[in-house]
Design a protein around this motif. Structure first.
Motif, PDB file in Angstrom:
ATOM      1  N   VAL A   4       1.658 -14.893 -25.513  1.00 26.79           N
ATOM      2  CA  VAL A   4       1.585 -13.408 -26.041  1.00 26.79           C
ATOM      3  C   VAL A   4       3.279 -12.930 -25.814  1.00 26.79           C
ATOM      4  O   VAL A   4       3.817 -13.191 -24.905  1.00 26.79           O
ATOM      5  N   CYS A  23       3.319  -5.504 -28.805  1.00 26.51           N
ATOM      6  CA  CYS A  23       2.709  -6.347 -28.349  1.00 26.51           C
ATOM      7  C   CYS A  23       1.558  -7.128 -29.195  1.00 26.51           C
ATOM      8  O   CYS A  23       0.815  -6.706 -29.932  1.00 26.51           O
ATOM      9  N   GLN A  25      -0.448 -10.887 -29.255  1.00 26.86           N
ATOM     10  CA  GLN A  25      -1.809 -12.249 -28.909  1.00 26.86           C
ATOM     11  C   GLN A  25      -2.294 -12.781 -29.500  1.00 26.86           C
ATOM     12  O   GLN A  25      -2.560 -12.640 -30.619  1.00 26.86           O
ATOM     13  N   HIS A  29      -8.539 -12.819 -27.596  1.00 27.72           N
ATOM     14  CA  HIS A  29      -8.189 -12.370 -26.758  1.00 27.72           C
ATOM     15  C   HIS A  29      -8.999 -10.684 -26.478  1.00 27.72           C
ATOM     16  O   HIS A  29      -8.579  -9.920 -27.515  1.00 27.72           O
ATOM     17  N   MET A  32      -6.990  -6.058 -23.515  1.00 27.76           N
ATOM     18  CA  MET A  32      -5.218  -6.245 -23.372  1.00 27.76           C
ATOM     19  C   MET A  32      -4.603  -4.923 -22.380  1.00 27.76           C
ATOM     20  O   MET A  32      -5.298  -4.384 -22.337  1.00 27.76           O
ATOM     21  N   ARG A  68      -4.476   0.055 -31.034  1.00 26.33           N
ATOM     22  CA  ARG A  68      -5.181  -1.328 -31.111  1.00 26.33           C
ATOM     23  C   ARG A  68      -5.942  -0.863 -32.160  1.00 26.33           C
ATOM     24  O   ARG A  68      -7.420  -0.467 -32.890  1.00 26.33           O
ATOM     25  N   GLU A  72      -5.261  -8.503 -32.386  1.00 23.78           N
ATOM     26  CA  GLU A  72      -4.369  -8.829 -31.639  1.00 23.78           C
ATOM     27  C   GLU A  72      -2.924  -7.979 -31.047  1.00 23.78           C
ATOM     28  O   GLU A  72      -1.965  -8.506 -30.378  1.00 23.78           O
ATOM     29  N   CYS A  91       3.496  -6.128 -21.155  1.00 23.87           N
ATOM     30  CA  CYS A  91       1.913  -6.749 -22.283  1.00 23.87           C
ATOM     31  C   CYS A  91       1.255  -8.244 -22.118  1.00 23.87           C
ATOM     32  O   CYS A  91       2.021  -8.938 -21.639  1.00 23.87           O
ATOM     33  N   SER A  93      -2.791  -9.737 -21.814  1.00 24.93           N
ATOM     34  CA  SER A  93      -4.304 -10.042 -22.221  1.00 24.93           C
ATOM     35  C   SER A  93      -4.831 -10.758 -21.530  1.00 24.93           C
ATOM     36  O   SER A  93      -4.496 -11.606 -20.638  1.00 24.93           O
ATOM     37  N   TYR A 104      -4.821 -12.997 -16.197  1.00 26.60           N
ATOM     38  CA  TYR A 104      -4.058 -12.883 -17.746  1.00 26.60           C
ATOM     39  C   TYR A 104      -3.316 -13.137 -18.183  1.00 26.60           C
ATOM     40  O   TYR A 104      -3.087 -14.297 -17.033  1.00 26.60           O
TER      41      TYR A 104
END
Lengths: 115, 113
Positions: A4, A23, A25, A29, A32, A68, A72, A91, A93, A104
């Motif tokens: 992340v 952020c 990832q 995932h 988030m 979002r 990702e 942050c 995920s 997490y």
């Protein structure tokens, strides 16, 4: 390893500025999260998202919004920064599983100072 | 209100001693209880976690003890080392959409050489 990544480690912004914290990832995932961490208060949830374009308010959403657009990436936006938003922002995920709960993975954090 | 209560706020332990951090929760729907370790300047990292169908989980020097009836769980660090000096957070969550975690307020552990 799941990563992340938060785009900035340290930020200094002026009161009234619009601030974007990014952020990303890399493990596909679904979930988030954005937290802020303050001494003596622990980790407080600002917003979270369990799917693209979905968002849910956490415990302290006032003064913040999120975006979002891609799975990702989860962005935290301070619409008009104030000095009481000076904090460490984290942050995280996690996988969404119907069978079991998973932990997490956190980013390294962004320390934001609003002057 | 605080869904997970953590104590103590800070802890100082001699090298080789046992560090104990306690947490309590109210929501009986919680089904996963992790502990996170955070070093200065870093994000928290998952240390160890337990589910409510067991009373204890051990990984190396770290043990979680879980008391379902009392709604309490604790982290024990055996043979504490200066490298264990960090902030520790307990947390709890339940299986649902979004997988939101509820964190304790953290314990700052200092292990004195």
């Amino acid at each position: 390893d799941v990563k992340v990544t938060q785009s900035s480690r340290y930020l200094v912004k002026r009161t009234g500025e619009k601030v974007f914290l990014e952020c990303v990832q890399d493990m596909d995932h679904e979930n988030m999260f954005w937290y802020r961490q303050d001494p003596g208060l622990g980790l407080r949830l600002i917003y979270f998202s369990y799917d693209v374009k979905m968002k849910e308010k956490g415990d302290i959403p006032e003064g913040y919004s999120v975006s979002r657009e891609k799975k990702e990436r989860f962005s935290l936006i301070l619409e008009s920064a104030s000095t009481n938003q000076t904090s460490m922002y984290l942050c995280a995920s996690s996988i969404q599983s119907d069978r079991e709960t998973r932990g997490y993975t956190f980013g390294s954090g962004t320390r934001l100072t609003v002057v | 209100q605080q869904q997970v209560k953590q104590s103590p706020q800070s802890l100082i332990v001699q090298k080789g001693g046992i560090s104990i951090i306690n947490c309590a929760y109210e929501n009986t729907a919680f089904d996963y209880f992790p502990w996170y370790q955070q070093f200065p300047g870093k994000g928290p990292a998952l240390l160890i976690a337990i589910r409510p169908d067991v009373s204890e989980k051990k990984e190396g020097r770290f043990t979680i003890s879980f008391n379902k009836s009392a709604k309490q769980f604790s982290l024990h660090i055996m043979d504490s080392q200066p490298g264990d000096s960090a902030t520790y957070f307990c947390a709890a969550t339940m299986r649902n959409t979004g997988n939101q975690f509820y964190f304790g307020t953290g314990t700052s552990l200092t292990v004195i050489p």
